[in-house]
Design an enzyme around this catalytic site. Structure first.
Site, short mmCIF file in Angstrom:
data_model
loop_
_atom_site.label_atom_id
_atom_site.label_comp_id
_atom_site.label_asym_id
_atom_site.label_seq_id
_atom_site.Cartn_x
_atom_site.Cartn_y
_atom_site.Cartn_z
N HIS A 195 -10.10 -5.45 -3.37
CA HIS A 195 -8.77 -5.71 -2.95
C HIS A 195 -8.79 -6.04 -1.25
O HIS A 195 -9.56 -5.59 -0.52
CB HIS A 195 -7.98 -4.40 -3.01
CG HIS A 195 -8.55 -2.99 -2.43
ND1 HIS A 195 -9.41 -2.43 -3.07
CD2 HIS A 195 -8.19 -2.50 -1.49
CE1 HIS A 195 -9.80 -1.54 -2.63
NE2 HIS A 195 -9.12 -1.27 -1.48
N ASP B 92 0.91 -0.98 -0.12
CA ASP B 92 -0.08 -0.08 0.04
C ASP B 92 0.86 1.27 0.01
O ASP B 92 1.57 1.28 0.82
CB ASP B 92 -0.86 0.14 1.30
CG ASP B 92 -2.04 0.89 1.04
OD1 ASP B 92 -3.17 0.65 1.00
OD2 ASP B 92 -1.65 2.19 1.24
N ILE B 93 0.47 2.15 -0.71
CA ILE B 93 1.29 3.59 -0.87
C ILE B 93 1.43 4.19 0.42
O ILE B 93 1.99 5.15 0.66
CB ILE B 93 0.83 4.26 -2.01
CG1 ILE B 93 1.85 5.21 -2.62
CG2 ILE B 93 -0.32 5.02 -1.79
CD1 ILE B 93 1.66 5.87 -3.98
N ASN C 13 -12.73 -3.36 2.42
CA ASN C 13 -13.46 -2.16 2.73
C ASN C 13 -14.50 -2.32 1.46
O ASN C 13 -14.18 -2.45 0.16
CB ASN C 13 -12.94 -0.97 2.86
CG ASN C 13 -12.00 -0.82 3.86
OD1 ASN C 13 -12.42 -1.33 4.92
ND2 ASN C 13 -10.65 -0.39 3.54
N GLY D 219 -15.25 3.38 3.50
CA GLY D 219 -14.18 3.91 3.08
C GLY D 219 -13.56 3.27 1.75
O GLY D 219 -12.24 3.67 1.58
N GLN D 220 -14.23 2.76 1.14
CA GLN D 220 -13.43 2.10 -0.17
C GLN D 220 -13.37 3.16 -1.19
O GLN D 220 -14.26 3.56 -1.58
CB GLN D 220 -14.57 1.10 -0.73
CG GLN D 220 -13.91 0.19 -1.90
CD GLN D 220 -14.79 -0.95 -2.66
OE1 GLN D 220 -15.86 -0.99 -2.22
NE2 GLN D 220 -14.03 -1.30 -3.65
#
Ligand code: 5GP
Ligand code: ZN
Length: 133
Positions: free
Chosen positions: A119, A49-50, A106, A112-113
């Site tokens: 994913h 994840d970034i 999510n 909060g998707q």
């Protein structure tokens, strides 16, 4: 007797969407957007994840586009199982299967998707609070 071939439809009759051009995660799959890969299988991709929320924060996605968990489950239960097995494999590779980890899908706005390509978040490497915020 006629033989009918149906192309691009999964066993359970849902349309299979290989790629959506404007989808960020489809672009990671195609290589158009760079990502730090952790694991890859023929039908899944795992990358960091970034904006990590834990020492290990890896996203596991199917290479084909499904908007959310329910769509994936309805279309291809086998692929959903592959995705979960990849999440467990990521945890092993990251050395957190013994200490514990969380797998989060999510779904929709209240959860909060932000990216509408299903994913699994694999989070671990620290104690995770419960309930989540
Ligand atoms: P969601 O909020 O949809 O459950 O999760 C989307 C996740 O994708 C977020 O945790 C966010 O940090 C991550 N993300 C957003 N853009 C990128 C990107 O360009 N690359 C990577 N690796 N992760 C991203
Ligand atoms: Zn996509």
């Amino acid at each position: 007797m006629a033989t009918i071939y149906v192309v691009g439809v999964t066993g359970e009759g849902q349309a299979r969407i290989p790629s959506v051009p404007e989808c960020l995660f489809c672009r990671i799959v195609s290589g158009g957007v760079p990502a730090s890969l952790v694991l890859e299988s023929s039908r899944t991709l795992s990358f960091r994840d970034i904006s990590p929320q834990a020492p290990t924060h890896v996203l596991v996605i199917p290479k084909d586009h499904y908007p959310d968990l329910a769509a994936l489950a309805a279309a291809d239960g086998g692929l959903l199982t592959e995705l979960v097995n990849q999440a467990a494999e990521v945890a092993r590779a990251e050395g957190i299967s013994g200490s514990g980890y969380r797998v989060v899908f999510n779904t929709g706005a209240d959860a909060g998707q932000a990216v509408p390509h299903v994913h699994a978040h694999v989070l671990g490497g620290r104690e995770l609070g419960w309930p989540p915020g």
